[in-house]
Design an enzyme around this catalytic site. Structure first.
Site, PDB file in Angstrom:
ATOM      1  N   HIS A  30      11.530  22.614   7.026  1.00  0.00           N
ATOM      2  CA  HIS A  30      10.422  22.556   6.055  1.00  0.00           C
ATOM      3  C   HIS A  30       9.746  23.918   5.903  1.00  0.00           C
ATOM      4  O   HIS A  30       8.521  23.989   5.764  1.00  0.00           O
ATOM      5  CB  HIS A  30       9.391  21.495   6.453  1.00  0.00           C
ATOM      6  N   ASP A  33      11.815  26.462   4.108  1.00  0.00           N
ATOM      7  CA  ASP A  33      12.596  27.201   3.090  1.00  0.00           C
ATOM      8  C   ASP A  33      11.839  27.306   1.771  1.00  0.00           C
ATOM      9  O   ASP A  33      11.857  28.348   1.117  1.00  0.00           O
ATOM     10  CB  ASP A  33      14.010  26.602   2.897  1.00  0.00           C
ATOM     11  N   ASP A  81      19.894  24.384   2.076  1.00  0.00           N
ATOM     12  CA  ASP A  81      21.138  23.656   2.319  1.00  0.00           C
ATOM     13  C   ASP A  81      22.337  24.335   1.662  1.00  0.00           C
ATOM     14  O   ASP A  81      23.404  24.483   2.265  1.00  0.00           O
ATOM     15  CB  ASP A  81      21.009  22.211   1.813  1.00  0.00           C
ATOM     16  N   TYR A 141       8.625  14.106   0.550  1.00  0.00           N
ATOM     17  CA  TYR A 141       9.114  15.488   0.611  1.00  0.00           C
ATOM     18  C   TYR A 141       8.407  16.325  -0.450  1.00  0.00           C
ATOM     19  O   TYR A 141       7.902  17.418  -0.190  1.00  0.00           O
ATOM     20  CB  TYR A 141      10.636  15.516   0.397  1.00  0.00           C
TER      21      TYR A 141
END
Ligand code: GLA
Length: 380
Positions: free
Chosen positions: A42, A44, A173, A223
């Site tokens: 958490h 990026d 990712d 999120y």
């Protein structure tokens, strides 16, 4: 994953395609790994640093030109046929999103038939979505005999998720799946986009995962909220990335208590990632384990993205002799836990984790990313 396993999975994708669509023109295949964050969760989307590996569980895609101008997607038991590639609210959306993103970048993609097979669990925090985007995009580029730089491929995969599917993810990712080195970890600086490769220096230490099998934030609303809170806090403090934050600035800033907690998490977590990279350079296994456990505590208490099941699995792992540290992995609100453990303690650790939540366990081996696996496609 051995090459054998990856080729088994690409064969499975090809078989799914042929079972669903019959024989057709020659297919191109690609395999992409998942990612496991070691430390740096958490951060990026806040311009932080992340230490992560690509793993030996992944997704394979087989792609061929459609003989009928209709799209076909085969994945597991599901077969979808369509007249176009844009989102339609079915399983084809995710598989076809890279088609839309590639076209938006000027790549001329014909109507396609596709088969997809996975060893990577979905929704476990191991970047299955990014692996799917990257595997599919790579197979399409192979089919067209085209290439792309690693940066552009990551941008296509990110745009497929963000712009086509509307998932508010950060850049982690896609970069991990593409840029991870062979046999090591990647330190990714999300403020500059810079990367550093680090060797995995511990032949006798392994990463074990346990998927709780529960995913509470299916629509990504929590999120999105964490992301908005963090970004609004950075703006309020005049910071462009969490790497610029200080505790004094956060505590004296005019922000809600909730936002203050988020900012403390991203400030501490990016520092922990830098320290974790240093622990790898010094081959200090205990230090990496402690940083992983500290990361989990911060995700639980400050960013508030853990769940009771994840906490129970982390606690169970940490009591096993040989376990150096454990943490939830990925976006949270469910998903998997990863533990760092000596090879001798791995079996007991897996057993303890499974007993805590009834979920499946697996070993996660640091593996090369797409830039290493597909030099014919990822050029430069
Ligand atoms: C998800 C997102 C990533 C990152 C992680 C948390 O995997 O896709 O961009 O924010 O959560 O570190």
């Amino acid at each position: 994953m051995s090459t054998g396993d990856a080729s088994d999975l690409t064969r499975a994708a090809l078989e799914l395609l042929e079972t669903a669509g019959g024989t057709g023109s020659v297919a191109a295949v690609a395999w992409a790994p998942g990612r496991c964050t070691l430390v740096g969760e958490h951060v990026d989307y806040a311009g932080g640093q992340v230490l992560c590996v690509a793993v030996d569980l992944g997704i394979a895609a087989a792609v061929r030109r459609s003989g009928t101008a209709r799209y076909l997607v085969a994945s597991g038991e599901t077969i979808v046929t369509r007249d176009d590639a844009g989102p339609a609210g079915d399983l084809g959306d995710r598989v076809l999103a890279p088609v839309v993103a590639l076209r938006a970048r000027g790549v001329s993609v014909p109507a396609l038939e596709m088969g997809v097979a996975a060893t990577l669990p979905a929704g476990a925090g191991l970047a299955s979505s990014a692996a799917l985007m990257v595997a599919t995009a790579t197979a399409i580029l192979r089919l067209l005999g085209a290439g792309m730089t690693a940066r552009n491929l990551a941008a296509v995969a990110l745009s497929a998720e963000r712009d086509v599917l509307g998932i508010p993810c950060g850049p982690l990712d896609q970069r991990a799946v593409i840029d991870a080195p062979d046999g090591g970890a990647l330190l990714l600086d999300c403020a500059t986009g810079g990367v550093e490769s680090l060797i995995w220096p511990w032949p006798d230490a392994v990463l074990v995962g346990c998927d709780t099998g529960v995913h509470h934030d299916v629509g990504g609303q929590e999120y999105r909220r964490r992301r908005e809170e963090t970004e609004s806090g950075l703006v309020a403090l005049g910071a462009t990335s969490c790497q610029e934050l200080t505790g004094a600035a956060i505590d004296s800033g005019r922000v809600d208590p909730e936002v203050r907690r988020r900012l403390h998490h991203v400030m501490d977590e990016t520092r922990r990632a830098v320290e974790a990279a240093d622990a790898m350079r010094r081959a200090d296994l205990g230090a990496l384990g402690r940083l992983m456990s500290a990361s989990h505590r911060s995700l639980r208490e400050l960013h508030e993205v853990s769940t009771p099941a994840l906490d129970a699995v982390v606690s169970a792992a940490e009591t096993v002799p040989g376990c150096l540290g454990a943490r939830m992995v990925g976006a949270g609100f469910g998903g998997a836990v990863v533990a760092l453990v000596t090879r001798d303690g791995a079996v007991a650790c897996r057993r303890a984790m499974a007993a805590a939540c009834g979920g499946a366990t697996f070993e996660l081996r640091p593996s090369p990313g797409l830039a290493v696996l597909a030099p014919d496609v990822v050029r430069g």
